[in-house]
Design a protein around this motif. Structure first.
Motif, mmCIF file in Angstrom:
data_model
loop_
_atom_site.group_PDB
_atom_site.id
_atom_site.type_symbol
_atom_site.label_atom_id
_atom_site.label_comp_id
_atom_site.label_asym_id
_atom_site.label_seq_id
_atom_site.Cartn_x
_atom_site.Cartn_y
_atom_site.Cartn_z
ATOM 1 N N UNK B 79 8.521 7.194 0.432
ATOM 2 C CA UNK B 79 8.634 8.598 0.035
ATOM 3 C C UNK B 79 8.656 8.719 -1.488
ATOM 4 N N UNK B 80 8.332 9.920 -1.961
ATOM 5 C CA UNK B 80 8.381 10.177 -3.398
ATOM 6 C C UNK B 80 9.789 9.948 -3.934
ATOM 7 N N UNK B 81 10.800 10.363 -3.163
ATOM 8 C CA UNK B 81 12.191 10.220 -3.625
ATOM 9 C C UNK B 81 12.494 8.754 -3.915
ATOM 10 N N UNK B 82 12.038 7.882 -3.020
ATOM 11 C CA UNK B 82 12.332 6.467 -3.223
ATOM 12 C C UNK B 82 11.445 5.850 -4.306
ATOM 13 N N UNK B 83 10.145 6.041 -4.161
ATOM 14 C CA UNK B 83 9.207 5.372 -5.065
ATOM 15 C C UNK B 83 9.418 5.786 -6.519
ATOM 16 N N UNK B 84 9.835 7.032 -6.752
ATOM 17 C CA UNK B 84 10.000 7.465 -8.136
ATOM 18 C C UNK B 84 11.183 6.770 -8.811
ATOM 19 N N UNK B 85 12.054 6.135 -8.022
ATOM 20 C CA UNK B 85 13.199 5.414 -8.595
ATOM 21 C C UNK B 85 12.849 3.975 -8.957
ATOM 22 N N UNK B 86 11.718 3.500 -8.455
ATOM 23 C CA UNK B 86 11.385 2.082 -8.565
ATOM 24 C C UNK B 86 10.196 1.885 -9.505
ATOM 25 N N UNK B 87 10.392 1.059 -10.502
ATOM 26 C CA UNK B 87 9.259 0.636 -11.320
ATOM 27 C C UNK B 87 8.867 -0.755 -10.865
ATOM 28 N N UNK B 88 7.578 -0.955 -10.584
ATOM 29 C CA UNK B 88 7.164 -2.253 -10.045
ATOM 30 C C UNK B 88 5.955 -2.737 -10.807
ATOM 31 N N UNK B 89 6.033 -3.980 -11.221
ATOM 32 C CA UNK B 89 4.888 -4.590 -11.886
ATOM 33 C C UNK B 89 4.505 -5.800 -11.051
ATOM 34 N N UNK B 90 3.347 -5.684 -10.372
ATOM 35 C CA UNK B 90 2.944 -6.746 -9.455
ATOM 36 C C UNK B 90 2.440 -7.963 -10.231
ATOM 37 N N UNK B 91 2.394 -9.066 -9.511
ATOM 38 C CA UNK B 91 1.897 -10.310 -10.085
ATOM 39 C C UNK B 91 0.488 -10.113 -10.645
ATOM 40 N N UNK B 92 0.178 -10.750 -11.736
ATOM 41 C CA UNK B 92 -1.124 -10.665 -12.396
ATOM 42 C C UNK B 92 -1.431 -9.267 -12.926
ATOM 43 N N UNK B 93 -0.416 -8.398 -12.918
ATOM 44 C CA UNK B 93 -0.488 -7.084 -13.558
ATOM 45 C C UNK B 93 -1.785 -6.346 -13.239
ATOM 46 N N UNK B 94 -1.932 -5.887 -11.984
ATOM 47 C CA UNK B 94 -3.157 -5.161 -11.649
ATOM 48 C C UNK B 94 -3.237 -3.813 -12.370
ATOM 49 N N UNK B 95 -4.394 -3.570 -12.990
ATOM 50 C CA UNK B 95 -4.678 -2.284 -13.638
ATOM 51 C C UNK B 95 -6.132 -1.973 -13.319
ATOM 52 N N UNK B 96 -6.513 -0.707 -13.447
ATOM 53 C CA UNK B 96 -7.920 -0.351 -13.262
ATOM 54 C C UNK B 96 -8.669 -0.738 -14.530
ATOM 55 N N UNK B 97 -9.519 -1.769 -14.427
ATOM 56 C CA UNK B 97 -10.088 -2.347 -15.639
ATOM 57 C C UNK B 97 -11.001 -1.369 -16.384
ATOM 58 N N UNK B 98 -11.563 -0.381 -15.663
ATOM 59 C CA UNK B 98 -12.425 0.606 -16.325
ATOM 60 C C UNK B 98 -11.608 1.681 -17.036
ATOM 61 N N UNK B 99 -10.347 1.822 -16.633
ATOM 62 C CA UNK B 99 -9.495 2.868 -17.202
ATOM 63 C C UNK B 99 -8.954 2.399 -18.551
ATOM 64 N N UNK B 100 -8.818 3.331 -19.475
ATOM 65 C CA UNK B 100 -8.101 3.032 -20.715
ATOM 66 C C UNK B 100 -6.605 3.170 -20.441
ATOM 67 N N UNK B 101 -5.809 2.747 -21.429
ATOM 68 C CA UNK B 101 -4.357 2.931 -21.298
ATOM 69 C C UNK B 101 -4.053 4.415 -21.134
ATOM 70 N N UNK B 102 -4.773 5.262 -21.881
ATOM 71 C CA UNK B 102 -4.543 6.710 -21.783
ATOM 72 C C UNK B 102 -4.851 7.215 -20.372
ATOM 73 N N UNK B 103 -5.917 6.669 -19.747
ATOM 74 C CA UNK B 103 -6.235 7.056 -18.369
ATOM 75 C C UNK B 103 -5.094 6.667 -17.427
ATOM 76 N N UNK B 104 -4.559 5.453 -17.643
ATOM 77 C CA UNK B 104 -3.451 5.024 -16.802
ATOM 78 C C UNK B 104 -2.256 5.957 -16.978
ATOM 79 N N UNK B 105 -2.018 6.354 -18.223
ATOM 80 C CA UNK B 105 -0.869 7.231 -18.465
ATOM 81 C C UNK B 105 -1.114 8.603 -17.835
ATOM 82 N N UNK B 106 -2.377 9.043 -17.869
ATOM 83 C CA UNK B 106 -2.696 10.330 -17.222
ATOM 84 C C UNK B 106 -2.433 10.223 -15.721
ATOM 85 N N UNK B 107 -2.754 9.052 -15.170
ATOM 86 C CA UNK B 107 -2.478 8.823 -13.753
ATOM 87 C C UNK B 107 -0.975 8.919 -13.493
#
Lengths: 343, 304
Positions: B79-107
């Motif tokens: 749920x949003x209530x739970x997930x918004x409390x948790x910051x998670x950084x998965x192994x190998x730090x998956x990010x959208x490689x086409x996205x800029x940092x600003x795109x990630x922040x917009x997300x």
């Protein structure tokens, strides 16, 4: 979520729009050319009294893909191929990678740990992609139906595979199903290339099965019976009918797809066919017409089963229903996989 | 009201009997750990020890096969209530490689209700990481910082990091851990951090709590200072260490001239005649536990 789906897939959306534009620039001139040629031919044939041969004059074998040199046939072949391949291409490039790529790159773990549920994430993705596919394939089908107008008028059997599969509403559902199947297989297998391979095989097998084995039975075919005289059956069949089967029936009711051989005939009809001893009937030597009469009198006849043209839209709806049902299955499976399976 | 209940929680994470089975293989079994609110906890163990599995169960990405976890007073869910409390950084730090940092922040701004964009942008500006370049073109250390910013700007109360520095060069590793320690200090006890790692040197730098996992089982879960107090190295003459109820032997080694035994003390007072008591560092203790579990696994295998 809408922002994310657009940002992630905007290249695909733009590519689809470009492909549609290219198709329109190909199809519109072809369609106009067909129609103008047809109109011109109509006025000419009126003078020369050859209007009943118009179809064979403009279309060599009556199919859109085999056009007389007077029409740009080569281009049409390519266009028809492209439209036939469309569901496969959409499934490959739009469907399979949608979620498989997220698993592949691990980005599902990034997006699934933002503050929205996986259900909302998946719903937004599926809705956007499937609606875009439907709009795109719908526009394709509208264009195809439009430029095929000449062919539809001249060559009346609209159940022909190259017509039925390309026009109307059925091809829209092929595309939507292909994409949903691709999404489901990509989600399930998490590997793009494997999922693409399986999707292509499944889709091809399904299209063949539905087209060849299910479609003729969407409604009980109508039956016509005629004497065994050559051409008698065709004379009774509507020219725009889709003939599902043709058979010869003998005096005992035995059905065969081929004419019965001489040794199986009743002896008195065999006698008529014997050149040397053919009896004289009402002043002339017995000929083929007498043989036909003899066989008909003995109970021999031909039958054909066919689907009349007025059933075309009903068949389109039934087939669209089948593919939409399969789409619902694929989508439900995708939900199940994303929501119930470990990340 | 909710806030009051939440601040009363002693533990950010409490698990009991937690287990995860993949087909017939238990990646994690009977895991009982507690992570105090506001602590920075190191989750250490060799590869395949179940660290990633445990973190995924805590985030709610995977469902447990046995036992239960209580995270911030809730069972992990989607749920949003739970997930918004948790910051998670998965192994190998998956990010959208086409996205800029600003795109990630917009997300983040679109998907996270408490998203702090200024915080995310400020972090990257301080590190001189370009906001507009596709993250696929950034260095590993820069990507890790983008990933950390994504997790922190969500304003979570629990931050779970899975091997965040494993792939980084030493300098980027120090930068990352400094950023992390700073973020934990800034949060003033409001943020609990659990970071898995198999690099033991990391944990002393930023962590105050340690969980040792090996072969899918919890070996140790305690405050680091407490761990250092209760673990000693006994050095004595060659020969067996006398049995005692004052300690449990974790690891022994003998040579012709001396015997070493790393022990966990049951009480803080210990005296073994003829044996010296020495302090050990956390790295040695962790290694001893890992070695012990490996030996146990080997003898178990031999017995079968």
């Amino acid at each position: 979520m809408n922002w994310l789906v657009w940002r992630q897939h905007r290249k695909q959306f733009i590519a689809l729009a470009i492909i549609l534009g290219v198709y329109a620039t190909l199809a519109i001139p072809i369609g106009l050319h067909f129609w103008r040629t047809y109109q011109q031919a109509l006025t000419t044939c009126g003078r020369t009294n050859t209007c009943d041969q118009l179809s064979s004059m403009l279309f060599q074998s009556g199919s859109d893909s085999n056009l007389n040199p007077s029409l740009p046939g080569g281009g049409v072949n390519i266009v028809v191929l492209l439209v036939l391949a469309l569901p496969f291409l959409l499934g490959m490039f739009v469907g399979v990678p949608l979620i498989a790529r997220e698993y592949d790159k691990g980005t599902n773990l990034l997006v699934w740990t933002r503050s929205i549920s996986r259900r909302r994430w998946l719903t937004a993705k599926l809705l956007w992609i499937l609606v875009a596919t439907a709009v795109f394939a719908g526009a394709f089908a509208v264009l195809t139906t439009w430029w095929s107008k000449t062919g539809n008028t001249l060559y009346a059997n609209r159940f022909d595979t190259l017509k039925f599969d390309l026009q109307g509403i059925a091809p829209v559902t092929y595309a939507v199903f292909a994409v949903s199947l691709g999404i489901m297989l990509g989600t399930w297998l998490k590997r793009i290339m494997v999922a693409i391979g399986i999707m292509l095989v499944v889709l091809l097998a399904l299209q063949i099965t539905v087209g060849a084995f299910l479609r003729p039975h969407y409604a009980t075919p109508l039956t016509v019976t005629a004497s065994i005289t050559q051409g008698a059956l065709d004379a009774k069949l509507p020219s725009d009918a889709w003939v599902v089967s043709r058979n010869f029936v003998d005096q005992h009711g035995t059905v065969s797809s081929h004419p019965f051989d001489l040794p199986d005939w009743p002896p008195r009809c065999q006698a008529l066919a014997n050149q040397d001893q053919a009896p004289v009937i009402s002043g002339h030597k017995a000929g083929p017409a007498d043989i036909d009469n003899c066989l008909t009198a003995a109970g021999y006849h031909q039958t054909a089963k066919y689907q009349p043209r007025y059933r075309y839209w009903n068949f389109q709806r039934i087939e669209a229903g089948i593919y939409l049902g399969l789409t619902v299955l694929a989508v439900a499976t995708t939900y199940w996989l994303v929501l119930k399976r470990d990340a | 009201m909710t806030q009051a209940v939440q601040t009363k929680l002693k533990y950010a994470i409490e698990t009991s009997g937690l287990g995860k089975r993949y087909r017939s293989f238990w990646a994690l079994k009977d895991c009982a750990v507690t992570v105090p609110q506001g602590s920075v906890t190191a989750l250490v163990g060799p590869n395949g020890a179940g660290k990633t599995t445990l973190l995924k169960l805590l985030v709610g990405l995977n469902r447990p096969s046995a036992g239960a976890a209580v995270v911030l007073g809730q069972t992990p869910n989607q749920t949003t209530e739970y997930l918004s409390e948790i910051g998670y950084l998965a192994q190998e730090i998956p990010l959208y490689s086409q996205f800029s940092a600003a795109d990630h922040f917009a997300m983040g701004a679109h998907l996270d209700p408490r998203w702090d964009n200024d915080l995310a942008v400020k972090r990257l500006n301080e590190l001189k990481i370009p906001l507009d370049r596709p993250v696929g073109k950034l260095s590993g250390g820069q990507r890790a910082q983008v990933g950390l910013a994504m997790a922190l700007a969500k304003k979570p109360r629990l931050l779970l990091l899975d091997e965040p520095v494993a792939a980084l060069d030493p300098l980027a590793r120090v930068d990352f851990l400094t950023s992390l320690a700073q973020a934990a200090a800034d949060a003033d006890g409001e943020l609990t951090v659990v970071m898995s790692s198999h690099l033991l040197a990391d944990l002393e730098r930023v962590c105050d709590h340690v969980i040792i996992l090996a072969s899918g089982e919890t070996q140790l879960c305690d405050d680091i200072e407490q761990v250092l107090k209760t673990h000693k190295l006994l050095v004595g003459p060659p020969g067996a260490l006398p049995a005692s109820n004052e300690y449990i032997v974790i690891k022994e080694s003998r040579s012709s001239t001396a015997a070493h035994a790393l022990v966990r003390l049951s009480s803080l007072r210990i005296s073994v005649p003829g044996w010296h008591v020495r302090d050990v560092d956390i790295e040695e203790i962790v290694l001893a536990y890992m070695g012990q579990s490996r030996d146990a696994a080997t003898s178990e295998g031999a017995a079968q």
